[in-house]
Design an enzyme around this catalytic site. Structure first.
Site, PDB file in Angstrom:
ATOM      1  N   ASP A 160       0.028  -7.689   1.644  1.00  0.00           N
ATOM      2  CA  ASP A 160       0.467  -6.293   1.648  1.00  0.00           C
ATOM      3  C   ASP A 160       1.996  -6.190   1.661  1.00  0.00           C
ATOM      4  O   ASP A 160       2.605  -5.678   2.613  1.00  0.00           O
ATOM      5  CB  ASP A 160      -0.129  -5.581   2.868  1.00  0.00           C
ATOM      6  CG  ASP A 160       0.068  -4.078   2.831  1.00  0.00           C
ATOM      7  OD1 ASP A 160       0.410  -3.549   1.758  1.00  0.00           O
ATOM      8  OD2 ASP A 160      -0.125  -3.434   3.885  1.00  0.00           O
ATOM      9  N   HIS A 200       0.820  -1.218   0.000  1.00  0.00           N
ATOM     10  CA  HIS A 200       0.000   0.000   0.000  1.00  0.00           C
ATOM     11  C   HIS A 200       0.854   1.268   0.000  1.00  0.00           C
ATOM     12  O   HIS A 200       0.344   2.353  -0.273  1.00  0.00           O
ATOM     13  CB  HIS A 200      -0.988   0.001   1.175  1.00  0.00           C
ATOM     14  CG  HIS A 200      -0.400   0.283   2.519  1.00  0.00           C
ATOM     15  ND1 HIS A 200      -0.253  -0.673   3.488  1.00  0.00           N
ATOM     16  CD2 HIS A 200       0.063   1.423   3.061  1.00  0.00           C
ATOM     17  CE1 HIS A 200       0.268  -0.131   4.579  1.00  0.00           C
ATOM     18  NE2 HIS A 200       0.473   1.158   4.348  1.00  0.00           N
ATOM     19  N   SER A 209       4.435   2.306   8.179  1.00  0.00           N
ATOM     20  CA  SER A 209       4.005   1.312   7.194  1.00  0.00           C
ATOM     21  C   SER A 209       5.178   0.807   6.367  1.00  0.00           C
ATOM     22  O   SER A 209       6.029   1.591   5.948  1.00  0.00           O
ATOM     23  CB  SER A 209       2.977   1.931   6.239  1.00  0.00           C
ATOM     24  OG  SER A 209       1.851   2.383   6.925  1.00  0.00           O
TER      25      SER A 209
END
Length: 273
Positions: free
Chosen positions: A128, A81, A221
């Site tokens: 992811d 992402h 992230s």
């Protein structure tokens, strides 16, 4: 409330998401950071990388969007992402820095190619993970190792993982990003306990970790979930998503590298080089 980890340019959205129901699913417009951590020592994590969104400011600190891990001199592992739909020319990878400078400095892209997992689902953040190939090898590289095989020995109550990143350090609160890399020990959470918070989790696809006051969040992230294995820093997962940040009974969720589809993707792309 943090619904899922996203690049830091989206961190303002977590403040407007406080009214989301407790069992909300991860959405495409929400974000993770290191809560409860301390400053890393210079050179402590030489494999840690900052993904720099070019055009997002004039300094390394302003351009930081996600974390990543150097896994060989020419390859970096991050979250899908963080880079999905992003052209290589808009991204630079900064490796080997503990402190992100706030003074103006121009950077050019050093990214040759971006490989997003072909089965990445932006709705539920399944698979992811992504791999970034650099144009040139990092000099004197000190990459982290990956655990792509059996990791069950590390997924037991009482285990603490290391998580690092430049994400915001207070939730809710000031949303300024630290300049110095943060590190924290975060406890393992069993899948059954994690599924109580997030009923739609897919067994075997993720690792959960965190406790009240200890977590990853916005700007972290794509960074690594680490253990020391045979004396070497080893990556078991990447920062993916979670509801809020460091909330009770709402652990962080990490993409699990040993999961079959993820492992096969990494081996097919990275190990063919």
């Amino acid at each position: 409330m943090r619904i899922c980890s996203r690049p830091t340019w989206m961190f303002g959205l977590i403040l407007s998401a406080v009214s989301v129901p407790a069992l909300a699913q991860p959405g495409p417009d929400t974000v993770p950071h290191i809560i409860g951590g301390v400053d890393a020592e210079p050179g402590q994590y030489p494999f840690m990388a900052s993904l720099q969104r070019l055009g997002r400011g004039d300094s390394d600190h302003a351009r930081h969007s996600c974390g990543a891990t150097l896994i060989s001199p020419s390859w970096v592992l991050t979250a899908a992402h963080c880079v999905d739909g992003l052209p290589p020319a808009q991204l630079a990878v900064l490796v080997g820095e503990t402190t992100l400078k706030t003074t103006p400095r121009r950077r050019a892209s050093n990214v040759k190619a971006i490989h997003v997992h072909p089965a990445y689902d932006e709705g539920n953040l399944l698979n992811d993970v992504a791999l970034i190939q650099l144009k040139r090898p990092v000099p004197k590289a000190e990459p982290a190792e990956l655990l792509l095989g059996r990791d069950s020995a590390y997924l037991r109550p009482g285990r603490a993982f290391t998580v690092i990143g430049w994400g915001v350090t207070d939730f809710p609160g000031e949303q300024d990003l630290p300049t110095t890399l943060q590190t924290v020990q975060t406890p393992f959470v069993t899948f059954d306990a994690c599924q109580q918070a997030y009923p739609d989790l897919q067994a075997g696809a993720v690792i959960c970790a965190g406790a009240e006051g200890i977590d990853s969040c916005s700007g972290d992230s794509g960074g690594p979930l680490l253990v020391r294995r045979k004396g070497a820093w080893t990556v078991l997962g990447t920062v993916s998503w979670g509801e809020g940040c460091a909330l009770p009974d709402r652990p962080g969720v990490y993409a699990r590298l040993s999961q079959g589809y993820v492992r096969d993707f990494i081996q097919a792309i990275w190990m063919r080089d």
